[in-house]
Design an enzyme around this catalytic site. Structure first.
Site, PDB file in Angstrom:
ATOM      1  N   ARG A 164       0.827  -1.210   0.000  1.00 54.80           N
ATOM      2  CA  ARG A 164       0.000   0.000   0.000  1.00 54.80           C
ATOM      3  C   ARG A 164       0.858   1.256   0.000  1.00 54.80           C
ATOM      4  O   ARG A 164       0.551   2.249   0.650  1.00 54.80           O
ATOM      5  CB  ARG A 164      -0.964   0.012   1.202  1.00 54.80           C
ATOM      6  CG  ARG A 164      -1.891  -1.169   1.274  1.00 54.80           C
ATOM      7  CD  ARG A 164      -2.850  -1.243   0.096  1.00 54.80           C
ATOM      8  NE  ARG A 164      -3.619  -2.480   0.166  1.00 54.80           N
ATOM      9  CZ  ARG A 164      -3.251  -3.631  -0.397  1.00 54.80           C
ATOM     10  NH1 ARG A 164      -2.123  -3.690  -1.101  1.00 54.80           N
ATOM     11  NH2 ARG A 164      -3.980  -4.700  -0.294  1.00 54.80           N
ATOM     12  N   SER A 238     -11.647   0.045   3.350  1.00 55.51           N
ATOM     13  CA  SER A 238     -10.780  -0.284   4.486  1.00 55.51           C
ATOM     14  C   SER A 238     -10.111   0.983   5.015  1.00 55.51           C
ATOM     15  O   SER A 238      -9.390   1.659   4.293  1.00 55.51           O
ATOM     16  CB  SER A 238      -9.714  -1.293   4.064  1.00 55.51           C
ATOM     17  OG  SER A 238     -10.316  -2.489   3.614  1.00 55.51           O
ATOM     18  N   GLU A 334      -5.092   3.757   6.528  1.00 58.63           N
ATOM     19  CA  GLU A 334      -4.879   3.663   5.084  1.00 58.63           C
ATOM     20  C   GLU A 334      -5.446   4.898   4.390  1.00 58.63           C
ATOM     21  O   GLU A 334      -4.981   5.299   3.331  1.00 58.63           O
ATOM     22  CB  GLU A 334      -5.559   2.398   4.546  1.00 58.63           C
ATOM     23  CG  GLU A 334      -5.236   2.049   3.119  1.00 58.63           C
ATOM     24  CD  GLU A 334      -5.748   0.682   2.725  1.00 58.63           C
ATOM     25  OE1 GLU A 334      -6.238   0.559   1.587  1.00 58.63           O
ATOM     26  OE2 GLU A 334      -5.666  -0.249   3.525  1.00 58.63           O
TER      27      GLU A 334
END
Length: 338
Positions: A164, A238, A334
């Site tokens: 990520r 998420s 995130e």
């Protein structure tokens, strides 16, 4: 309509549905638009925010700067043998690209079905799901350098992909706007069905020899069953990364919590399921004021209607502290916070 607008609500430009204003706003549909926007003094004087689908963003206040909404269109492809090079404009909705590739038999991104956002944001985040990451199919991208107005091509190596993560979130953060991405796909499928519930769902459907269309449909079904639709309830998917910890720390953790959900990753490290950690702390489906976690997936924070960005942020802080107290594991957001 002038390319630069003033005092524009961003409620419809972020999937959380947070109602904040941008002092200046520009929607660009070409490189020429980009050059025009950045010829204005406002673009040089004001804080800048590049916006794709607004699906990885939490606004906690009005933005007293310039928001550039990337809406560059276009999908094309070339083939050589079984190799397929697909080029997509930075403003293409990610799932529209997935559907285009699946419909044309181009394999490689079917596991990434229904991930929110745009093509231009995909390399920045190195998006991933169900055992596949963007870096697995990335060939190159073109990006507009804000300081010079020049177009630069970034190769796989240039992007420094990690979990990520990429160079665009680190040393090049805020310096480039991705205008298009080239993906290296294939006419021959190499299906990844081992991750999550894909195999089980295929078996439930009596599919013995799945196609990429089958995998895409199953992944979409699983995501819909777990994740809320931003069109009906505000969310950014998420909210937290799955934490990756050292093997020694994991060995201590599993002594206390033998049922902890985990996956081995490179360099002997171990990835934990953030959703599981949060759920064990009693947050799954919890409602606090106008925010909370989704009833089917504790990893997803939601806006129940009129939450402020600060309210969502404060709730996420509560989750982080509780998980750390219980598991000695530090969660990382995130979602980008502004």
């Amino acid at each position: 309509m002038p390319i630069l607008q003033e005092n524009i609500s961003l409620k419809n430009y972020n999937t959380f549905g947070i109602d904040v204003n941008a002092k200046y706003f520009a929607e660009i549909k070409s490189i020429a638009d980009l050059k025009e926007v950045f010829s204005h003094s406002i673009a040089k004087e004001k804080q800048l925010l590049i916006l794709g689908g607004g699906s990885n963003m939490l606004f906690t206040k009005d933005f007293d700067g310039l928001v550039v909404k990337v809406s560059i269109p276009g999908i094309s492809f070339t083939t050589q043998g079984d190799d397929v090079m697909v080029t997509a404009g930075g403003g293409i909705v990610w799932n529209d690209l997935v559907n285009y590739c699946v419909d044309n038999g181009f394999a490689g991104i079917e596991n990434l079905s229904l991930i929110p956002g745009t093509v231009g944001a995909s390399p920045i985040q190195n998006i991933g799901a169900y055992g596949v990451e963007l870096k697995d199919v990335f060939h190159s991208c073109q990006a507009f350098e804000i300081a010079s107005g020049e177009i630069r091509t970034f190769t796989y190596a240039d992007c420094k992909f990690d979990y990520r993560d990429s160079v665009f979130k680190n040393e090049l953060k805020g310096k480039y706007i991705i205008t298009s991405v080239v993906f290296h796909l294939s006419n021959k499928a190499n299906l990844q069905t081992h991750y999550g519930a894909i195999t089980t769902e295929l078996e439930n459907r009596n599919i013995i020899e799945p196609t990429i269309a089958d995998v895409s449909k199953v992944v979409s079904h699983i995501r819909v069953s777990k994740l809320p639709d931003p069109k009906t309830i505000g969310n950014a998917g998420s909210f937290f990364k799955n934490p990756v910890i050292e093997k020694a720390a994991f060995d201590e953790l599993i002594k206390k919590f033998p049922e902890v959900v985990n996956y081995p990753v490179a360099n002997g490290k171990v990835k934990l399921a953030a959703g599981w950690l949060i759920e064990q702390c009693g947050f799954k489906g919890k409602v606090v004021g106008e925010t909370g976690t989704w009833k089917n997936q504790a990893l997803v924070l939601v806006n129940h209607g009129h939450a402020s960005g600060q309210e969502v942020y404060n709730f996420s802080e509560q989750i982080i502290k509780t998980v750390y107290t219980k598991f000695n594991v530090q969660l990382e957001r995130e979602v980008n916070i502004l």
